[in-house]
Motif scaffolding. Sequence first.
Motif, mmCIF file in Angstrom:
data_model
loop_
_atom_site.group_PDB
_atom_site.id
_atom_site.type_symbol
_atom_site.label_atom_id
_atom_site.label_comp_id
_atom_site.label_asym_id
_atom_site.label_seq_id
_atom_site.Cartn_x
_atom_site.Cartn_y
_atom_site.Cartn_z
ATOM 1 N N PRO A 1 0.824 -1.352 -0.165
ATOM 2 C CA PRO A 1 -0.031 -0.027 -0.237
ATOM 3 C C PRO A 1 0.906 1.187 -0.084
ATOM 4 O O PRO A 1 0.432 2.258 -0.333
ATOM 5 C CB PRO A 1 -0.917 -0.117 1.311
ATOM 6 N N GLU A 2 2.049 1.358 0.614
ATOM 7 C CA GLU A 2 2.787 2.506 0.536
ATOM 8 C C GLU A 2 3.488 2.879 -0.719
ATOM 9 O O GLU A 2 4.099 3.849 -0.879
ATOM 10 C CB GLU A 2 3.805 2.438 1.843
ATOM 11 N N SER B 1 -5.811 3.756 -2.622
ATOM 12 C CA SER B 1 -6.200 2.506 -1.367
ATOM 13 C C SER B 1 -6.965 1.567 -2.163
ATOM 14 O O SER B 1 -7.558 1.462 -3.005
ATOM 15 C CB SER B 1 -6.834 3.238 -0.225
ATOM 16 N N LEU C 1 1.831 10.498 1.810
ATOM 17 C CA LEU C 1 0.631 9.613 1.852
ATOM 18 C C LEU C 1 0.495 9.523 3.576
ATOM 19 O O LEU C 1 1.492 9.413 4.338
ATOM 20 C CB LEU C 1 1.075 8.060 1.333
ATOM 21 N N ILE D 1 -1.303 6.634 5.775
ATOM 22 C CA ILE D 1 -1.760 5.102 5.551
ATOM 23 C C ILE D 1 -2.187 4.724 6.835
ATOM 24 O O ILE D 1 -1.399 4.350 7.821
ATOM 25 C CB ILE D 1 -0.994 4.128 4.891
ATOM 26 N N ASP D 2 -3.545 4.353 7.169
ATOM 27 C CA ASP D 2 -3.738 4.143 8.630
ATOM 28 C C ASP D 2 -3.314 5.104 9.660
ATOM 29 O O ASP D 2 -2.802 4.330 10.776
ATOM 30 C CB ASP D 2 -3.439 2.373 8.781
#
Length: 172
Positions: free
Chosen positions: A32-33, A38, A154, A156-157
């Motif tokens: 995902p990174e 997403s 970014l 992410i979570d």
Amino acid sequence: MTELTTATIRPLTAEDAPAYRSLRLSALAETPEAFGASHDEEAAQLLAWFAARITPQPPSRIYGAFQEDALIGMAGFLAYGGEKKRHIGLLWGVYVAPAGRGSGIATALVAAVIAHAREHVRMLHADVGVDNHPAQRLYEGLGFRSYGIQPKALCIDGVFHDETMLALDFTI
Ligand SMILES: CC(C)(COP(=O)(O)OP(=O)(O)OC[C@H]1O[C@@H](n2cnc3c(N)ncnc32)[C@H](O)[C@@H]1OP(=O)(O)O)[C@@H](O)C(=O)NCCC(=O)NCCS
């Protein structure tokens, strides 16, 4: 040293939409990174959305790498629009399935994007996670140079990720 790939590299067409959807969702789930989108956002899209994505307005296009008719890698070229930005393009969505890595497939895909981009833009940009050393080595090996870091590019979570910004200048 990367061995020469035996994959076939060609621009994707609408018929490749099911294979592209499958590979793209695997990519978003696995790393995902490495991508701005997403998995959940794109998993919610219909097949027609992926068919439209892989048949963008020229000269934008997405290249696929095929082995025995199976799509195992991809790399996108997006041409920016508008009078003041149309000299710039973006390399995006670069991914090779784990089983195909280390044999030059990404090199062949990105080289195809570069050869195409050279015909249409003067600058090709790419953004890479600061910890993504394989991709940075790949891009720098093909002529990209870093011109800065975008902090918190970014989220992410709840975790921020910085990205290195790279450019390949076809005018020098
Ligand atoms: C990065 C990625 C596309 C490389 O695919 P690949 O087909 O294995 O790459 P290649 O075999 O063409 O290797 C090209 C170069 O990349 C670099 N590279 C590839 N894998 C590497 C690794 N594990 N460690 C360090 N460098 C690596 C090397 O410079 C290599 O050239 P060399 O073998 O001559 O040293 C693949 O690992 C991938 O899909 N990763 C997950 C998604 C991703 O990070 N995409 C990029 C988003 S910006």
